[in-house]
Design a protein around this motif. Structure first.
Motif, PDB file in Angstrom:
ATOM      1  N   LEU A  28       3.237  -2.616   7.774  1.00 42.00           N
ATOM      2  CA  LEU A  28       2.603  -1.953   6.641  1.00 42.00           C
ATOM      3  C   LEU A  28       3.625  -1.928   5.512  1.00 42.00           C
ATOM      4  N   GLY A  29       3.343  -2.630   4.435  1.00 44.05           N
ATOM      5  CA  GLY A  29       4.217  -2.592   3.271  1.00 44.05           C
ATOM      6  C   GLY A  29       3.631  -1.655   2.237  1.00 44.05           C
ATOM      7  N   LYS A  30       4.470  -0.804   1.673  1.00 43.93           N
ATOM      8  CA  LYS A  30       3.993   0.170   0.688  1.00 43.93           C
ATOM      9  C   LYS A  30       4.773   0.027  -0.612  1.00 43.93           C
ATOM     10  N   LYS A  31       4.039  -0.039  -1.719  1.00 43.86           N
ATOM     11  CA  LYS A  31       4.653  -0.077  -3.038  1.00 43.86           C
ATOM     12  C   LYS A  31       3.960   0.966  -3.900  1.00 43.86           C
ATOM     13  N   PHE A  32       4.654   2.083  -4.161  1.00 45.42           N
ATOM     14  CA  PHE A  32       4.088   3.172  -4.949  1.00 45.42           C
ATOM     15  C   PHE A  32       4.214   2.856  -6.437  1.00 45.42           C
ATOM     16  N   LEU A  33       3.124   3.056  -7.178  1.00 47.95           N
ATOM     17  CA  LEU A  33       3.142   2.823  -8.612  1.00 47.95           C
ATOM     18  C   LEU A  33       3.625   4.083  -9.322  1.00 47.95           C
ATOM     19  N   LYS A  34       4.460   3.896 -10.338  1.00 45.25           N
ATOM     20  CA  LYS A  34       4.976   5.037 -11.099  1.00 45.25           C
ATOM     21  C   LYS A  34       3.968   5.554 -12.110  1.00 45.25           C
ATOM     22  N   SER A  35       3.119   4.666 -12.598  1.00 47.56           N
ATOM     23  CA  SER A  35       2.201   5.030 -13.673  1.00 47.56           C
ATOM     24  C   SER A  35       0.869   5.621 -13.185  1.00 47.56           C
ATOM     25  N   LYS A  36       0.542   5.458 -11.908  1.00 50.17           N
ATOM     26  CA  LYS A  36      -0.736   5.939 -11.367  1.00 50.17           C
ATOM     27  C   LYS A  36      -0.512   6.504  -9.970  1.00 50.17           C
ATOM     28  N   PRO A  37      -1.411   7.383  -9.514  1.00 51.44           N
ATOM     29  CA  PRO A  37      -1.303   7.901  -8.139  1.00 51.44           C
ATOM     30  C   PRO A  37      -1.884   6.909  -7.129  1.00 51.44           C
ATOM     31  N   ILE A  38      -1.342   5.705  -7.172  1.00 52.50           N
ATOM     32  CA  ILE A  38      -1.825   4.603  -6.340  1.00 52.50           C
ATOM     33  C   ILE A  38      -0.644   3.992  -5.593  1.00 52.50           C
ATOM     34  N   CYS A  39      -0.927   3.548  -4.367  1.00 49.27           N
ATOM     35  CA  CYS A  39       0.061   2.799  -3.594  1.00 49.27           C
ATOM     36  C   CYS A  39      -0.577   1.474  -3.198  1.00 49.27           C
ATOM     37  N   LYS A  40       0.135   0.389  -3.438  1.00 44.93           N
ATOM     38  CA  LYS A  40      -0.314  -0.926  -2.991  1.00 44.93           C
ATOM     39  C   LYS A  40       0.172  -1.072  -1.548  1.00 44.93           C
ATOM     40  N   VAL A  41      -0.778  -1.100  -0.620  1.00 49.28           N
ATOM     41  CA  VAL A  41      -0.441  -1.177   0.796  1.00 49.28           C
ATOM     42  C   VAL A  41      -0.805  -2.563   1.306  1.00 49.28           C
ATOM     43  N   THR A  42       0.169  -3.258   1.883  1.00 44.53           N
ATOM     44  CA  THR A  42      -0.067  -4.566   2.471  1.00 44.53           C
ATOM     45  C   THR A  42      -0.154  -4.409   3.983  1.00 44.53           C
ATOM     46  N   PHE A  43      -1.292  -4.791   4.529  1.00 51.04           N
ATOM     47  CA  PHE A  43      -1.551  -4.750   5.961  1.00 51.04           C
ATOM     48  C   PHE A  43      -1.349  -6.163   6.504  1.00 51.04           C
ATOM     49  N   THR A  44      -0.528  -6.304   7.535  1.00 46.81           N
ATOM     50  CA  THR A  44      -0.233  -7.626   8.090  1.00 46.81           C
ATOM     51  C   THR A  44      -0.411  -7.622   9.600  1.00 46.81           C
ATOM     52  N   VAL A  45      -1.101  -8.649  10.090  1.00 49.47           N
ATOM     53  CA  VAL A  45      -1.232  -8.880  11.530  1.00 49.47           C
ATOM     54  C   VAL A  45      -0.454 -10.158  11.836  1.00 49.47           C
ATOM     55  N   ASP A  46       0.562 -10.032  12.683  1.00 50.60           N
ATOM     56  CA  ASP A  46       1.398 -11.175  13.040  1.00 50.60           C
ATOM     57  C   ASP A  46       0.604 -12.235  13.804  1.00 50.60           C
ATOM     58  N   LYS A  47       1.004 -13.475  13.636  1.00 52.24           N
ATOM     59  CA  LYS A  47       0.305 -14.584  14.292  1.00 52.24           C
ATOM     60  C   LYS A  47       0.330 -14.449  15.811  1.00 52.24           C
ATOM     61  N   GLU A  48       1.374 -13.844  16.366  1.00 56.22           N
ATOM     62  CA  GLU A  48       1.448 -13.674  17.812  1.00 56.22           C
ATOM     63  C   GLU A  48       0.335 -12.760  18.317  1.00 56.22           C
ATOM     64  N   LEU A  49       0.015 -11.737  17.543  1.00 55.78           N
ATOM     65  CA  LEU A  49      -1.037 -10.808  17.931  1.00 55.78           C
ATOM     66  C   LEU A  49      -2.417 -11.375  17.607  1.00 55.78           C
ATOM     67  N   ALA A  50      -2.520 -12.086  16.514  1.00 57.84           N
ATOM     68  CA  ALA A  50      -3.801 -12.686  16.115  1.00 57.84           C
ATOM     69  C   ALA A  50      -4.155 -13.875  16.997  1.00 57.84           C
ATOM     70  N   LYS A  51      -3.150 -14.490  17.598  1.00 57.44           N
ATOM     71  CA  LYS A  51      -3.307 -15.664  18.464  1.00 57.44           C
ATOM     72  C   LYS A  51      -4.095 -16.746  17.746  1.00 57.44           C
ATOM     73  N   ASP A  52      -5.225 -17.143  18.274  1.00 60.01           N
ATOM     74  CA  ASP A  52      -6.020 -18.217  17.673  1.00 60.01           C
ATOM     75  C   ASP A  52      -7.183 -17.668  16.851  1.00 60.01           C
ATOM     76  N   ALA A  53      -7.002 -16.524  16.246  1.00 57.08           N
ATOM     77  CA  ALA A  53      -8.082 -15.867  15.509  1.00 57.08           C
ATOM     78  C   ALA A  53      -8.577 -16.724  14.355  1.00 57.08           C
ATOM     79  N   VAL A  54      -9.881 -16.655  14.144  1.00 56.45           N
ATOM     80  CA  VAL A  54     -10.485 -17.278  12.982  1.00 56.45           C
ATOM     81  C   VAL A  54     -10.586 -16.253  11.865  1.00 56.45           C
TER      82      VAL A  54
END
Length: 102
Positions: free
Chosen positions: A3-29
């Motif tokens: 989970l990557g989080k980048k808080f914005l200074k100008s707004k009460p917003i956080c840009k959250v990056t959700f990542t699933v590693d290829k090892e866990l996703a396996k052969d997911a489509v």
């Protein structure tokens, strides 16, 4: 997974990056992000497959709250995020919901 989080200074917003590693996703489509921020709609937020095989998506989420979520792989397999800030009880019983705290 991460989970990557980048808080914005100008707004009460956080840009959250959700990542699933290829090892866990396996052969997911497809990998979907399903949670409180999208009404638990299974097809509302799809993660994009990256060149390295990981899947990720970035959302703008309101700060000062927590959001429960899970990942759905190929519309069949639910997984929690091992990098979640914490976990919450899931009424469906297969495993706990992941929580991101902002």
């Amino acid at each position: 997974m991460s989970l990557g989080k980048k808080f914005l200074k100008s707004k009460p917003i956080c840009k959250v990056t959700f990542t699933v590693d290829k090892e866990l996703a396996k052969d997911a489509v497809t990998v979907s992000l399903v949670g409180e921020f999208n009404g638990w709609e299974t097809g509302a937020t799809l993660l994009k497959k990256q060149k390295n095989g990981n899947f990720s998506v970035t959302l703008d989420l309101e700060t000062g709250r927590e959001y429960q979520f899970r990942y759905l792989i190929d519309d069949t397999t639910w997984i929690s995020d091992p990098a979640a800030d914490k976990y919450a009880f899931s009424p469906f019983g297969d495993c706990d919901n992941s929580v991101v705290a902002l």
